[in-house]
Design a protein around this motif. Structure first.
Motif, mmCIF file in Angstrom:
data_model
loop_
_atom_site.group_PDB
_atom_site.id
_atom_site.type_symbol
_atom_site.label_atom_id
_atom_site.label_comp_id
_atom_site.label_asym_id
_atom_site.label_seq_id
_atom_site.Cartn_x
_atom_site.Cartn_y
_atom_site.Cartn_z
ATOM 1 N N ALA A 5 74.605 8.128 18.142
ATOM 2 C CA ALA A 5 74.744 7.977 16.904
ATOM 3 C C ALA A 5 75.876 8.658 16.230
ATOM 4 C CB ALA A 5 73.469 8.331 16.163
ATOM 5 N N VAL A 6 75.884 10.165 16.743
ATOM 6 C CA VAL A 6 77.210 10.895 16.129
ATOM 7 C C VAL A 6 78.448 10.229 16.638
ATOM 8 C CG1 VAL A 6 75.887 12.966 15.870
ATOM 9 C CG2 VAL A 6 76.933 12.678 18.131
ATOM 10 N N GLY A 7 78.391 9.701 17.732
ATOM 11 C CA GLY A 7 79.881 9.213 18.429
ATOM 12 C C GLY A 7 80.111 8.063 17.363
ATOM 13 N N LEU A 8 79.130 7.048 17.205
ATOM 14 C CA LEU A 8 79.382 5.951 16.286
ATOM 15 C C LEU A 8 79.938 6.563 14.808
ATOM 16 C CD1 LEU A 8 79.191 3.126 15.226
ATOM 17 C CD2 LEU A 8 76.672 3.427 14.533
ATOM 18 N N ASP B 236 93.577 3.776 15.866
ATOM 19 C CA ASP B 236 93.374 4.261 17.404
ATOM 20 C C ASP B 236 92.750 5.706 17.568
ATOM 21 O OD1 ASP B 236 94.864 2.054 17.607
ATOM 22 O OD2 ASP B 236 96.766 3.080 17.649
ATOM 23 N N ALA B 237 92.828 6.405 16.462
ATOM 24 C CA ALA B 237 92.175 7.816 16.753
ATOM 25 C C ALA B 237 90.678 7.482 17.074
ATOM 26 C CB ALA B 237 92.562 8.669 15.840
ATOM 27 N N GLY B 238 90.235 6.642 16.145
ATOM 28 C CA GLY B 238 88.769 6.545 16.096
ATOM 29 C C GLY B 238 88.193 5.626 17.426
ATOM 30 N N PHE C 146 85.599 7.562 20.441
ATOM 31 C CA PHE C 146 84.579 6.679 20.993
ATOM 32 C C PHE C 146 84.565 6.203 22.608
ATOM 33 C CE2 PHE C 146 81.810 2.934 21.262
ATOM 34 C CZ PHE C 146 80.965 3.265 20.678
ATOM 35 N N ILE C 147 85.797 5.896 22.866
ATOM 36 C CA ILE C 147 85.947 5.439 24.189
ATOM 37 C C ILE C 147 86.159 6.628 25.140
ATOM 38 C CG2 ILE C 147 87.464 4.400 25.971
ATOM 39 C CD1 ILE C 147 88.357 2.549 23.580
ATOM 40 N N VAL C 148 86.717 7.964 24.842
ATOM 41 C CA VAL C 148 86.797 8.890 25.826
ATOM 42 C C VAL C 148 85.418 9.522 25.879
ATOM 43 C CG1 VAL C 148 87.595 11.219 25.790
ATOM 44 C CG2 VAL C 148 89.008 9.485 25.185
ATOM 45 N N ASN C 149 84.569 9.459 25.111
ATOM 46 C CA ASN C 149 83.334 10.156 25.024
ATOM 47 C C ASN C 149 82.318 9.252 26.075
ATOM 48 O OD1 ASN C 149 82.032 12.530 23.329
ATOM 49 N ND2 ASN C 149 83.909 11.661 22.256
ATOM 50 N N HIS D 254 89.313 16.609 26.506
ATOM 51 C CA HIS D 254 89.664 17.034 25.292
ATOM 52 C C HIS D 254 90.508 16.393 24.367
ATOM 53 C CE1 HIS D 254 93.148 17.726 27.704
ATOM 54 N NE2 HIS D 254 93.674 18.034 26.648
ATOM 55 N N VAL D 255 91.129 15.008 24.807
ATOM 56 C CA VAL D 255 92.189 14.457 24.256
ATOM 57 C C VAL D 255 91.835 13.842 22.938
ATOM 58 C CG1 VAL D 255 93.743 14.127 26.239
ATOM 59 C CG2 VAL D 255 91.946 12.646 25.688
ATOM 60 N N TRP D 256 90.516 13.427 22.723
ATOM 61 C CA TRP D 256 90.127 12.807 21.566
ATOM 62 C C TRP D 256 90.027 13.755 20.446
ATOM 63 C CZ3 TRP D 256 85.766 14.197 18.664
ATOM 64 C CH2 TRP D 256 84.919 15.004 19.109
ATOM 65 N N LEU D 257 89.851 14.989 20.528
ATOM 66 C CA LEU D 257 89.453 15.848 19.293
ATOM 67 C C LEU D 257 90.639 16.108 18.476
ATOM 68 C CD1 LEU D 257 87.318 17.384 17.980
ATOM 69 C CD2 LEU D 257 87.748 19.509 19.506
ATOM 70 N N PRO D 258 91.887 16.335 19.000
ATOM 71 C CA PRO D 258 93.158 16.792 18.082
ATOM 72 C C PRO D 258 93.626 15.368 17.464
ATOM 73 C CG PRO D 258 93.388 17.410 20.433
ATOM 74 C CD PRO D 258 92.317 16.888 20.507
ATOM 75 N N ASP D 259 93.307 14.275 17.991
ATOM 76 C CA ASP D 259 93.598 12.854 17.123
ATOM 77 C C ASP D 259 92.550 12.807 16.295
ATOM 78 O OD1 ASP D 259 95.861 12.809 18.924
ATOM 79 O OD2 ASP D 259 95.237 10.871 19.915
ATOM 80 N N ALA D 260 91.662 13.506 16.205
ATOM 81 C CA ALA D 260 90.296 13.013 15.252
ATOM 82 C C ALA D 260 91.078 13.529 13.928
ATOM 83 C CB ALA D 260 89.085 13.710 15.642
#
Length: 639
Positions: free
Chosen positions: A143-146, A163-165, A169-172, A241-247
């Motif tokens: 749910a936190v991923g959503l 794209d960042a969203g 979602f996908i990397v996780n 780790h790659v999703w977090l900076p783009d967040a």
């Protein structure tokens, strides 16, 4: 089950439903409902904390959720000392982010939707930390991923944000796949997913092995490593780790909520909650410590050269989360949770401080166009300074006590992985102080580097933005005082409070050595601050000179070691080619659609041809009949 405990997650859930349904009609005052709900949740969390302080532990099922043959899972809540700490972190920071958002998101399209998502995010994280079984934890986990997808991509018409969203979602999903397999093994081995059943029987798998890929592997190691896969994804460790900076593409309050109080801390909480299982696998613990050390160094070096104000703080989050994993890897789970607690305040303060700067600069985020804001935004500067001193580990700020506890535990662990983590952690402490004050000096000191038009419009933020900053600054100063070590005259109440749940490893260093280690870590922080002051205040030409002198190294760090580019070529592009060329054109278009559309097309064409036989000419009918008779006679003669 006490009503006050049930109210902790249910109040934000109710706020989400009501805000989403009626928020558009309520209009600009819609924020009052979510704020009231999260403040009520915070008050209930404080009450729960005092219950645990007096020794009361709640572990109770509310109702049966899933019942299929022997598989039974309930919705239930476990409120012990560890849960109480997480409840305070989540509800307090979430409440301040809600209040801050009133000023930051004012006038934004989808204002009500934003507050609805914040409430859902808070509910999801509370369900994650309060669950008394793996399935409920996984529900909150997903749910936190959503919610991260919804909030990071809040500006969905902006391609980089959408794209960042999707990336988050996908990397996780990669890490969550391992987590699911780990849960499956837990159920197959213990016949239950409830913590009490699993942890009570954990010693049963000690010494057991699993035949995997032609080898006998420790079952405890397999389970622990699979569970840790989920933590790698959620808490943004290498290689996920790659999703977090783009967040950072999401609104700044979202960044503060994700980085400080929700989602990224879920991985650390998972390891701490399941420490009984992880303790059975020394290999996994050593792996966690080494991976944490490598990730801390990796992220800290990237943060040295970033020019986006929020991206610098984002990489500091990756690095600080790695510190927490170092603590867990050497068995100091309480120290890891202690750093999670102090980090929530100074990291939320850093992000909300960045948001205040961005508001004052009319949404400018590039450090190249800032400078000299100290006099123009004095309150923001002061609170930002408090956060920077705290993350740099300077006493008596909160970050000093929690960071020093981790370094001490790593040093005294006696293992090669622990000593390696200590050396890397000490060096990263120096780098952290350097890039934190590099950020502070580039934003608030020197001369203004933007345009005159920008300078005329720079202003201090409104009181509704500054009020959360002031409270978080208080936390950045005082939160660490709960864990003042005995070497400094304290009683380390923190370790004593969490000991019934997490235990605490013994330290094998004398008091003089412990004080010496503290002095070294403080000197590392002061050295980083002094170097940043020298390079960006006293001699501002040095940094550009180093970048031009070592262009290759600068490009590697600025482009984040080209990890994103590697993933793009090695994973994303092949996956897109497979999806478009093979699955879409081959399987879908020619295969599935070929059958679905081809069969009726064949019979339709056949019917069109047969219709030509019905032309109304009797002579043609007689010819077809005669031909048919001759054909039948020929077949009979052949037989």
């Amino acid at each position: 089950m006490p009503i006050s405990v049930l109210a902790i997650p249910l109040l934000p859930l109710a706020a989400f439903v009501l805000t989403l349904l009626f928020g558009r009609q309520i209009g600009t005052k819609v924020h009052w409902l979510p704020i009231a709900a999260v403040l009520g949740s915070f008050c209930c969390a404080v009450a729960a904390f005092f219950r645990t302080l007096s020794g009361e532990i709640i572990n109770q099922d509310v109702y049966l959720w899933i019942h299929s043959d022997a598989f039974r899972v309930s919705v239930g809540f476990l409120v012990d000392q560890l849960t109480a700490v997480m409840l305070l972190v989540v509800t307090s920071v979430s409440a301040l982010v809600h209040i801050y958002s009133v000023g930051y998101m004012k006038g934004e399209e989808g204002y009500y939707r934003f507050f609805a998502y914040l409430s859902l995010f808070t509910f999801s994280m509370l369900m994650l930390v309060m669950g008394n079984n793996f399935m409920q934890l996984f529900f909150g986990w997903e749910a936190v991923g959503l919610c991260s997808y919804l909030l990071i991509g809040f500006y969905f018409e902006k391609k980089s944000a959408s794209d960042a969203g999707k990336k988050a979602f996908i990397v996780n999903r990669f890490g969550d796949f391992g987590f699911l397999l780990g849960m499956l093994l837990v159920y197959l081995q213990f016949g239950s997913l409830h913590y009490a059943d699993v942890f009570g029987k954990a010693q049963q798998i000690s010494g057991m092995s699993l035949h995997l890929l032609g080898m006998d592997v420790s079952l405890a190691t397999v389970i622990a490593m699979l569970l840790f896969c989920g933590a790698i994804g959620k808490s943004a460790q290498i290689p996920l780790h790659v999703w977090l900076p783009d967040a950072m593409e999401g609104p700044t309050p979202v960044s503060a909520l994700i980085h400080a109080a929700t989602m990224v801390t879920a991985g650390v909480f998972l390891v701490a909650r399941c420490h009984v299982l992880f303790a059975l696998s020394p290999f996994t613990l050593h792996f966690i410590a080494v991976l944490g050390a490598v990730t801390a160094l990796f992220a800290a070096t990237i943060a040295l050269v970033q020019t986006d104000i929020k991206r610098v703080v984002a990489y500091s989050t990756v690095s600080q989360l790695a510190y927490m994993f170092i603590a867990c890897g050497v068995g100091a789970y309480a120290a890891g949770i202690f750093h999670l607690f102090t980090h929530a305040f100074f990291k939320a303060l850093l992000f909300l401080g960045c948001g205040s700067v961005i508001l004052g600069m009319h949404h400018e985020q590039d450090l190249k166009y800032m400078g000299g804001l100290k006099k123009l935004m004095p309150v923001t500067y002061l609170t930002f300074l408090m956060a920077s001193l705290s993350i740099s580990g300077i006493p008596p700020f909160a970050g000093f006590y929690s960071k020093d506890e981790i370094l001490l535990m790593a040093f005294s662990s006696g293992s090669a992985a622990g000593r390696f983590a200590y050396l890397i952690g000490l060096f990263v402490a120096f780098l952290t102080a350097f890039y934190s004050f590099r950020l502070l000096f580039l934003v608030f000191h020197g001369t203004f580097r933007g345009s005159e038009e920008q300078k005329r419009h720079v202003h201090e933020s409104s009181p509704v933005v500054l009020f959360p900053l002031a409270l978080l600054a208080l936390g950045a100063i005082c939160a660490g005082w709960f864990g003042i070590p005995e070497a400094l005259g304290g009683s380390n109440h923190w370790a004593s409070f969490l000991e019934p749940v997490l235990g605490e490893p013994e330290t094998h260093v004398s008091r003089p050595l412990e004080l010496g280690l503290m002095l070294v870590s403080v000197l590392a922080g002061l050295g980083g601050i002094a170097l940043a002051w020298f390079m960006y205040c006293l001699k501002p030409d040095i940094a550009p000179g180093l970048a031009s002198r070592f262009p290759g190294l600068y490009r590697v760090l600025f482009h984040k070691y080209y990890v994103d580019e590697f993933y793009q070529r090695a994973i994303v592009q092949p996956a897109l080619w497979l999806a478009r060329s093979v699955l879409l054109k081959g399987v879908d278009t020619r295969g599935i659609e070929g059958v679905v559309n081809g069969v009726p097309h064949f019979f339709g064409t056949l019917a069109q041809r047969l219709r030509l036989l019905q032309d109304g000419a009797v002579s043609h009918y007689l010819a077809w009949m005669g031909g048919g008779v001759l054909l039948l006679m020929a077949l009979l003669l052949v037989r």
